[in-house]
Design a protein around this motif. Structure first.
Motif, PDB file in Angstrom:
ATOM      1  N   VAL A 115       0.876  -1.156   0.000  1.00  0.00           N
ATOM      2  CA  VAL A 115       0.000   0.000   0.000  1.00  0.00           C
ATOM      3  C   VAL A 115       0.919   1.213   0.000  1.00  0.00           C
ATOM      4  CG1 VAL A 115      -1.879   1.189   1.166  1.00  0.00           C
ATOM      5  CG2 VAL A 115      -1.682  -1.275   1.385  1.00  0.00           C
ATOM      6  N   VAL A 116       0.766   2.032  -1.031  1.00  0.00           N
ATOM      7  CA  VAL A 116       1.694   3.146  -1.231  1.00  0.00           C
ATOM      8  C   VAL A 116       0.925   4.416  -1.601  1.00  0.00           C
ATOM      9  CG1 VAL A 116       3.502   1.574  -2.015  1.00  0.00           C
ATOM     10  CG2 VAL A 116       2.026   2.631  -3.692  1.00  0.00           C
ATOM     11  N   PRO A 117       1.558   5.590  -1.476  1.00  0.00           N
ATOM     12  CA  PRO A 117       0.920   6.805  -1.980  1.00  0.00           C
ATOM     13  C   PRO A 117       0.779   6.714  -3.503  1.00  0.00           C
ATOM     14  CG  PRO A 117       2.705   7.359  -0.480  1.00  0.00           C
ATOM     15  CD  PRO A 117       2.801   5.895  -0.746  1.00  0.00           C
ATOM     16  N   ASN A 118      -0.218   7.357  -4.043  1.00  0.00           N
ATOM     17  CA  ASN A 118      -0.500   7.278  -5.473  1.00  0.00           C
ATOM     18  C   ASN A 118       0.682   7.705  -6.341  1.00  0.00           C
ATOM     19  OD1 ASN A 118      -2.343   6.632  -7.552  1.00  0.00           O
ATOM     20  ND2 ASN A 118      -2.756   8.804  -7.861  1.00  0.00           N
ATOM     21  N   VAL A 119       1.439   8.695  -5.893  1.00  0.00           N
ATOM     22  CA  VAL A 119       2.546   9.220  -6.696  1.00  0.00           C
ATOM     23  C   VAL A 119       3.667   8.213  -6.929  1.00  0.00           C
ATOM     24  CG1 VAL A 119       3.147  11.662  -6.849  1.00  0.00           C
ATOM     25  CG2 VAL A 119       2.701  10.684  -4.674  1.00  0.00           C
ATOM     26  N   VAL A 120       3.853   7.277  -6.040  1.00  0.00           N
ATOM     27  CA  VAL A 120       4.957   6.315  -6.173  1.00  0.00           C
ATOM     28  C   VAL A 120       4.494   4.914  -6.571  1.00  0.00           C
ATOM     29  CG1 VAL A 120       6.489   7.584  -4.625  1.00  0.00           C
ATOM     30  CG2 VAL A 120       4.975   5.829  -3.696  1.00  0.00           C
ATOM     31  N   LYS A 121       3.234   4.768  -6.866  1.00  0.00           N
ATOM     32  CA  LYS A 121       2.698   3.447  -7.210  1.00  0.00           C
ATOM     33  C   LYS A 121       3.420   2.848  -8.421  1.00  0.00           C
ATOM     34  CE  LYS A 121      -1.582   3.439  -8.297  1.00  0.00           C
ATOM     35  NZ  LYS A 121      -3.036   3.442  -8.275  1.00  0.00           N
ATOM     36  N   ILE A 122       3.606   3.636  -9.455  1.00  0.00           N
ATOM     37  CA  ILE A 122       4.282   3.144 -10.655  1.00  0.00           C
ATOM     38  C   ILE A 122       5.736   2.815 -10.343  1.00  0.00           C
ATOM     39  CG2 ILE A 122       5.049   3.807 -12.978  1.00  0.00           C
ATOM     40  CD1 ILE A 122       2.377   5.325 -13.234  1.00  0.00           C
ATOM     41  N   ASN A 123       6.394   3.638  -9.515  1.00  0.00           N
ATOM     42  CA  ASN A 123       7.783   3.356  -9.134  1.00  0.00           C
ATOM     43  C   ASN A 123       7.904   2.015  -8.418  1.00  0.00           C
ATOM     44  OD1 ASN A 123       8.041   5.908 -10.092  1.00  0.00           O
ATOM     45  ND2 ASN A 123       9.051   6.751  -8.301  1.00  0.00           N
ATOM     46  N   TRP A 124       6.961   1.727  -7.516  1.00  0.00           N
ATOM     47  CA  TRP A 124       6.975   0.442  -6.809  1.00  0.00           C
ATOM     48  C   TRP A 124       6.822  -0.712  -7.797  1.00  0.00           C
ATOM     49  CZ3 TRP A 124       7.511  -1.648  -1.914  1.00  0.00           C
ATOM     50  CH2 TRP A 124       7.824  -0.746  -0.898  1.00  0.00           C
ATOM     51  N   ALA A 125       5.936  -0.571  -8.762  1.00  0.00           N
ATOM     52  CA  ALA A 125       5.731  -1.627  -9.754  1.00  0.00           C
ATOM     53  C   ALA A 125       6.988  -1.826 -10.605  1.00  0.00           C
ATOM     54  CB  ALA A 125       4.527  -1.294 -10.635  1.00  0.00           C
ATOM     55  N   ILE A 126       7.616  -0.736 -11.037  1.00  0.00           N
ATOM     56  CA  ILE A 126       8.830  -0.827 -11.852  1.00  0.00           C
ATOM     57  C   ILE A 126       9.961  -1.471 -11.062  1.00  0.00           C
ATOM     58  CG2 ILE A 126      10.648   0.565 -12.935  1.00  0.00           C
ATOM     59  CD1 ILE A 126       8.379   2.538 -13.758  1.00  0.00           C
ATOM     60  N   GLU A 127      10.156  -1.019  -9.823  1.00  0.00           N
ATOM     61  CA  GLU A 127      11.235  -1.578  -8.997  1.00  0.00           C
ATOM     62  C   GLU A 127      10.982  -3.043  -8.640  1.00  0.00           C
ATOM     63  OE1 GLU A 127      14.217  -0.239  -8.326  1.00  0.00           O
ATOM     64  OE2 GLU A 127      13.603   1.475  -9.535  1.00  0.00           O
ATOM     65  N   ALA A 128       9.728  -3.392  -8.432  1.00  0.00           N
ATOM     66  CA  ALA A 128       9.408  -4.795  -8.127  1.00  0.00           C
ATOM     67  C   ALA A 128       9.759  -5.686  -9.321  1.00  0.00           C
ATOM     68  CB  ALA A 128       7.935  -4.939  -7.779  1.00  0.00           C
ATOM     69  N   LYS A 129       9.427  -5.228 -10.526  1.00  0.00           N
ATOM     70  CA  LYS A 129       9.765  -6.005 -11.728  1.00  0.00           C
ATOM     71  C   LYS A 129      11.276  -6.090 -11.918  1.00  0.00           C
ATOM     72  CE  LYS A 129       5.491  -5.075 -14.203  1.00  0.00           C
ATOM     73  NZ  LYS A 129       4.850  -4.349 -15.302  1.00  0.00           N
ATOM     74  N   ARG A 130      11.964  -5.040 -11.525  1.00  0.00           N
ATOM     75  CA  ARG A 130      13.426  -5.001 -11.677  1.00  0.00           C
ATOM     76  C   ARG A 130      14.121  -5.927 -10.685  1.00  0.00           C
ATOM     77  NH1 ARG A 130      16.876   0.364 -10.403  1.00  0.00           N
ATOM     78  NH2 ARG A 130      18.921  -0.568 -10.587  1.00  0.00           N
ATOM     79  N   TRP A 131      13.692  -5.881  -9.418  1.00  0.00           N
ATOM     80  CA  TRP A 131      14.375  -6.637  -8.371  1.00  0.00           C
ATOM     81  C   TRP A 131      13.802  -8.028  -8.163  1.00  0.00           C
ATOM     82  CZ3 TRP A 131      18.900  -5.063  -6.611  1.00  0.00           C
ATOM     83  CH2 TRP A 131      19.231  -3.721  -6.799  1.00  0.00           C
ATOM     84  N   ARG A 132      12.543  -8.216  -8.493  1.00  0.00           N
ATOM     85  CA  ARG A 132      11.907  -9.540  -8.350  1.00  0.00           C
ATOM     86  C   ARG A 132      11.166  -9.899  -9.630  1.00  0.00           C
ATOM     87  NH1 ARG A 132      10.886 -12.008  -3.427  1.00  0.00           N
ATOM     88  NH2 ARG A 132      10.450 -13.708  -4.860  1.00  0.00           N
ATOM     89  N   PRO A 133      11.911 -10.194 -10.706  1.00  0.00           N
ATOM     90  CA  PRO A 133      11.240 -10.512 -11.971  1.00  0.00           C
ATOM     91  C   PRO A 133      10.415 -11.794 -11.901  1.00  0.00           C
ATOM     92  CG  PRO A 133      13.617 -10.867 -12.145  1.00  0.00           C
ATOM     93  CD  PRO A 133      13.360 -10.235 -10.823  1.00  0.00           C
ATOM     94  N   ASP A 134      10.641 -12.590 -10.848  1.00  0.00           N
ATOM     95  CA  ASP A 134       9.870 -13.825 -10.685  1.00  0.00           C
ATOM     96  C   ASP A 134       8.446 -13.568 -10.193  1.00  0.00           C
ATOM     97  OD1 ASP A 134      11.239 -12.939  -8.299  1.00  0.00           O
ATOM     98  OD2 ASP A 134      10.577 -14.775  -7.322  1.00  0.00           O
ATOM     99  N   LEU A 135       8.173 -12.375  -9.697  1.00  0.00           N
ATOM    100  CA  LEU A 135       6.836 -12.048  -9.207  1.00  0.00           C
ATOM    101  C   LEU A 135       5.986 -11.422 -10.306  1.00  0.00           C
ATOM    102  CD1 LEU A 135       7.565 -10.430  -5.725  1.00  0.00           C
ATOM    103  CD2 LEU A 135       6.781 -12.745  -6.185  1.00  0.00           C
ATOM    104  N   LYS A 136       4.719 -11.756 -10.299  1.00  0.00           N
ATOM    105  CA  LYS A 136       3.775 -11.088 -11.191  1.00  0.00           C
ATOM    106  C   LYS A 136       3.290  -9.841 -10.458  1.00  0.00           C
ATOM    107  CE  LYS A 136      -0.623 -11.507 -13.476  1.00  0.00           C
ATOM    108  NZ  LYS A 136      -1.844 -11.116 -12.903  1.00  0.00           N
ATOM    109  N   VAL A 137       3.473  -8.692 -11.051  1.00  0.00           N
ATOM    110  CA  VAL A 137       3.067  -7.429 -10.423  1.00  0.00           C
ATOM    111  C   VAL A 137       1.694  -7.028 -10.950  1.00  0.00           C
ATOM    112  CG1 VAL A 137       3.636  -5.005 -10.062  1.00  0.00           C
ATOM    113  CG2 VAL A 137       5.464  -6.708 -10.144  1.00  0.00           C
ATOM    114  N   THR A 138       0.747  -6.855 -10.032  1.00  0.00           N
ATOM    115  CA  THR A 138      -0.607  -6.425 -10.368  1.00  0.00           C
ATOM    116  C   THR A 138      -0.835  -5.064  -9.728  1.00  0.00           C
ATOM    117  OG1 THR A 138      -1.364  -8.715 -10.376  1.00  0.00           O
ATOM    118  CG2 THR A 138      -3.054  -7.006 -10.197  1.00  0.00           C
ATOM    119  N   MET A 139      -1.204  -4.086 -10.557  1.00  0.00           N
ATOM    120  CA  MET A 139      -1.510  -2.755 -10.023  1.00  0.00           C
ATOM    121  C   MET A 139      -3.019  -2.557  -9.994  1.00  0.00           C
ATOM    122  SD  MET A 139       1.426  -0.116 -11.342  1.00  0.00           S
ATOM    123  CE  MET A 139       0.220   1.106 -11.540  1.00  0.00           C
TER     124      MET A 139
END
Length: 154
Positions: free
Chosen positions: A1-25
């Motif tokens: 759960v993140v502020p709206n402004v950084v939601k996309i950053n969290w998704a990008i960083e998650a894909k970068r650091w944990r490519p094994d996870l499926k990221v759902t926004m």
């Protein structure tokens, strides 16, 4: 759960650091968290997308009061999912439901300092079912014990 402004950053960083996870926004208007993440899935949502949940001393969990809006319906679905998952896990030796083996992270956790706010109550309900909760914030907290207690009790 993140502020709206950084939601996309969290998704990008998650894909970068944990490519094994499926990221759902969860980011569409009128879309709220209504289910638990599946194994191998990371759900990224902002505070406004938390479902309509509230705590009650009598029932512990309940949908937020009000009409039959999408936020309330999401709360009902999420509560059913949490309860179904906890039934699968069984109870502890003392009779409490086991916590779901899941991480819940709150970025800018100082947004949870008002215990009467619906977002804080929804977060507390979800946090109470999770085995691990991380609270992150770079914002200094006030020196008021109630504010600190509200955040740490999540």
């Amino acid at each position: 759960v993140v502020p709206n402004v950084v939601k996309i950053n969290w998704a990008i960083e998650a894909k970068r650091w944990r490519p094994d996870l499926k990221v759902t926004m969860i980011d569409k208007p009128k879309e709220y968290l209504s289910r638990l993440p599946r194994p191998g899935e990371l759900i990224v949502l902002n505070y406004d997308r938390l479902p309509g949940l509230a705590q009650s001393k009598a029932t512990k969990w309940k949908p937020a009061p009000g009409g039959r809006g999408a936020k309330r319906e999401a709360g009902i679905k999420l509560l059913k999912a949490i309860q179904a998952e906890q039934q699968k896990l069984g109870n502890t030796e003392r009779g409490y439901p086991r916590r779901i083996p899941m991480f819940l992270i709150a970025d800018e956790a100082h947004k949870l300092k008002n215990r009467k706010a619906q977002r804080t109550q929804a977060f507390e309900v979800i946090a109470g079912a999770c085995s691990t909760v991380w609270l992150l914030t770079g914002t200094p907290l006030d020196n008021k014990p109630p504010d600190l207690f509200s955040i740490l009790s999540s």
